[in-house]
Design an enzyme around this catalytic site. Structure first.
Site, PDB file in Angstrom:
ATOM      1  N   ASP A 310       5.718 -66.444  11.469  1.00 28.08           N
ATOM      2  CA  ASP A 310       6.151 -66.035  10.137  1.00 28.08           C
ATOM      3  C   ASP A 310       5.624 -64.623   9.894  1.00 28.08           C
ATOM      4  O   ASP A 310       4.725 -64.151  10.591  1.00 28.08           O
ATOM      5  CB  ASP A 310       5.597 -67.005   9.098  1.00 28.08           C
ATOM      6  N   ASP A 505       2.167 -69.854   6.935  1.00 31.65           N
ATOM      7  CA  ASP A 505       1.132 -70.098   5.921  1.00 31.65           C
ATOM      8  C   ASP A 505       1.666 -70.605   4.597  1.00 31.65           C
ATOM      9  O   ASP A 505       0.889 -71.054   3.761  1.00 31.65           O
ATOM     10  CB  ASP A 505       0.338 -68.813   5.654  1.00 31.65           C
ATOM     11  N   ASP A 509       7.137 -72.723   5.072  1.00 30.61           N
ATOM     12  CA  ASP A 509       6.974 -72.852   6.519  1.00 30.61           C
ATOM     13  C   ASP A 509       6.711 -74.292   6.949  1.00 30.61           C
ATOM     14  O   ASP A 509       6.790 -74.603   8.143  1.00 30.61           O
ATOM     15  CB  ASP A 509       5.807 -71.982   7.006  1.00 30.61           C
TER      16      ASP A 509
END
Length: 627
Positions: A310, A505, A509
């Site tokens: 990410d 995080d 996600d």
């Protein structure tokens, strides 16, 4: 029976078997062979009975293991009058299980240190005094006193001027962190400085440390796929053992050779090496601030080939930082930041709070603003030390002052421009962005050298922002503008190339973390969705912990396989020697115990694994804001 009770029972069995062996040897030396046989049989019987009970329980669960070989060898030795060999096997088997428990306890020391630190009570301010209360009684908003040496019981915000917190036990950070008023203090940290006050923001059950403890307990109950595979291998080894024993008896007509073969195969290193090596590796990873929820994900980490990252909060810090300050009215940069941050103390906007954090990190004293008015998402106006100040977007500041917009710095994709006007005149601009974490490029290069073949970025941000952030990183793919379900689809698509690790995080996600072979959450935050969905939690928000974790996983798996191959190879050679009459049952038992001890000691090497790129100690929190 709990773990302590089980360990005590194993110790008692070992002592009883040893007592029977020594007593038998004593009376045998005195010429009392019949009494020696009784003593040896007495020492074997409780061990054999316990073993039979465990085998029956395993069979009811549908599990077949190599304990059957141990039972066969002791039974055969007793049946054919080799009571001394049976006694030696009983001592060696009970000693092996005791040694295995001891080794696993040694391997779990990092995890036990986490569990042992859980505080039971806290000191709460109450009507001008203090009271000791159980953790479950703490509510958000309670003011707590954290004395020197105390473990922070719940997550909260610092209300004293400063504090020094040692987070080494939960994150591996070697240096205490200096924290200022308003900073977030995580439960599980130790007060390494003077006493300070903390206002609780979470209940104990929802705090960071409680989440870590839950993960540790889950990891301790887990069983790795490699351990299950070892159980299946044990069936083949059992068949080979029985075949060699029967062949030796059939060819020579001597049942003692069959007994010797069975004795050499008891117990097998296959059932000892894998769990000890993997648990030792889990403990070693915890030492580096990487908490892995179980041996299954830990073993999978050793086979990871694709890494999906990410962007916000993973490749980047996730918090806006000042990258430039431009003065328009001969005002110093520190003064521009001080005035903007002073006014922004009244706002909860992330950019405003980032300015406040940056000013405090520079040691700037912030006066209290007055007559504050905020337009959400636009900016803030008010009085700071008697001066009319406006801070926010360029349009907002221009509208609320006599200053023209004038020129301002060119903005890169993903950057934010904050304007400041003082007494109706444009004073300056602050350019903010969420920059790439320091050392990211070197970290990714290290991962490639370690065996990661594909590294991709998956972000919901705009493509131009993603391209700017990742320029020069040499990623194998970049996917921008993704929704959570599209991230899941990307993970599933990449799995055709091999096991996939996903690092993120945020709540968005969580689905992708759950879909990946190994999901990694950045930083433990109690019951946060990403941490709950992930298989691995980095106890501090530092992506450079991934490399050491992968190194430890690969090395632990390699040590486990080496131990299994060496142990089984030596056992098979010993069985062949026993079949040809070169080893007596007693000699075979002693040989097998030597093999088991060597295998366990080799597996414990995982406790001393040193990653190729060990992480450095964390910097002080006041150094985390870059300018």
């Amino acid at each position: 029976m709990d773990k302590i009770g089980t360990d005590r029972f194993k110790t008692a069995l070992l002592l009883f078997a040893v007592a029977g062996l020594i007593a038998g040897l004593g009376v045998y030396a005195a010429g009392q062979q019949h009494l020696a046989t009784l003593a040896w049989t007495a020492g074997v019987t409780p061990v054999l009975a316990t073993l039979v009970v465990e085998i029956l329980r395993s069979l009811r669960r549908g599990e077949v293991g190599l304990d059957i070989v141990a039972a066969l060898s002791m039974t055969a030795a007793l049946a054919f009058g080799e009571t001394l060999a049976a006694a030696v096997v009983a001592v060696m088997f009970s000693g092996g299980t005791f040694l295995e428990s001891f080794a696993e306890g040694r391997a779990r020391r990092e995890m036990h240190s986490l569990l042992a630190r859980v505080p039971r009570t806290a000191t709460r301010h109450r009507k001008g005094g203090f009271e000791e209360v159980p953790l479950d009684a703490i509510e958000p908003g309670d003011r707590l006193l954290i004395r020197q040496g105390d473990v922070v019981p719940v997550d909260g915000n610092l209300v004293s001027a400063s504090a020094f917190l040692d987070r080494s036990a939960i994150s591996g950070e070697s240096l205490p962190l200096h924290m200022s008023r308003g900073a977030e203090a995580l439960s599980g940290s130790t007060n390494a400085g003077d006493a300070f006050d903390l206002v609780a923001t979470q209940r104990a059950a929802q705090s960071t440390y409680a989440g870590i403890v839950r993960l540790v307990e889950e990891a301790q109950r887990s069983k790795a796929p490699m351990s299950r595979l070892a159980d299946r291998w044990s069936l083949g080894f059992l068949a080979v053992t029985v075949a060699i024993a029967c062949a030796a008896w059939w060819v020579t007509g001597d049942p003692i050779r069959a007994v010797a073969v069975l004795v050499v195969a008891t117990p097998c290193p296959l059932i000892l090496a894998v769990p000890v090596a993997l648990v030792a590796g889990l403990s070693r990873a915890a030492h580096f601030g990487v908490l892995i929820k179980g041996a299954g994900p830990f073993e999978t980490m050793a086979r990871i080939r694709t890494l999906i990252l990410d962007k916000t909060g993973t490749l980047t810090d996730g918090r806006p930082q000042i990258v430039a300050i431009e003065s328009r009215d001969n005002m110093s940069q520190d003064e521009i930041l001080r005035l903007a941050a002073a006014l922004d103390q009244a706002s909860k906007h992330p950019v405003a709070q980032a300015l406040v954090t940056a000013a405090k990190a520079r040691g700037l004293m912030l006066p209290i603003p007055s007559e504050v008015a905020e337009v959400p998402g636009e900016g803030v106006i008010g009085l700071v030390e008697g001066r009319r100040v406006s801070v926010g977007g360029i349009g907002f500041v221009t509208h609320h002052s006599d200053a023209g917009s004038g020129g301002h710095p060119a903005l890169a994709a993903g950057s934010v421009l904050v304007a400041l006007a003082v007494d109706g005149r444009m004073a300056g601009h602050l350019v903010m962005s969420d920059p790439l974490r320091a050392g990211t490029g070197a970290m990714l290069d290290s991962l490639r050298r370690g065996g990661i073949s594909r590294i991709l970025l998956a972000t919901g941000d705009r493509i131009e922002v993603a391209e700017r952030i990742t320029k020069g990183l040499g990623l194998d793919g970049l996917r921008a503008g993704l929704t959570p379900d599209q991230k899941v689809l990307l993970v599933l698509t990449e799995r055709k190339n091999g096991p996939v690790m996903m690092v993120g995080d945020g709540v968005n996600d969580a689905p992708a973390l759950a879909a990946a072979d190994v999901g990694v959450a950045m930083g433990a935050r109690g019951a946060a969705a990403s941490a709950e969905a992930a298989d691995v939690v980095l106890l501090v928000d530092r992506i450079d912990r991934i490399g050491p974790a992968l190194d430890i996983a690969r090395a632990s798996r390699r040590i486990a396989i080496e131990s299994v191959v060496a142990g089984i190879g030596l056992s098979v050679l010993g069985m062949i020697a026993a079949a040809f009459g070169y080893l007596s049952p007693v000699q075979g038992a002693l040989l097998q115990e030597a093999i088991d001890v060597a295998v366990i000691l080799n597996a414990l090497r995982a406790l001393r694994i040193t990653p190729q790129d060990p992480v450095t100690s964390s910097v002080d929190t006041k150094d985390r804001t870059a300018f």
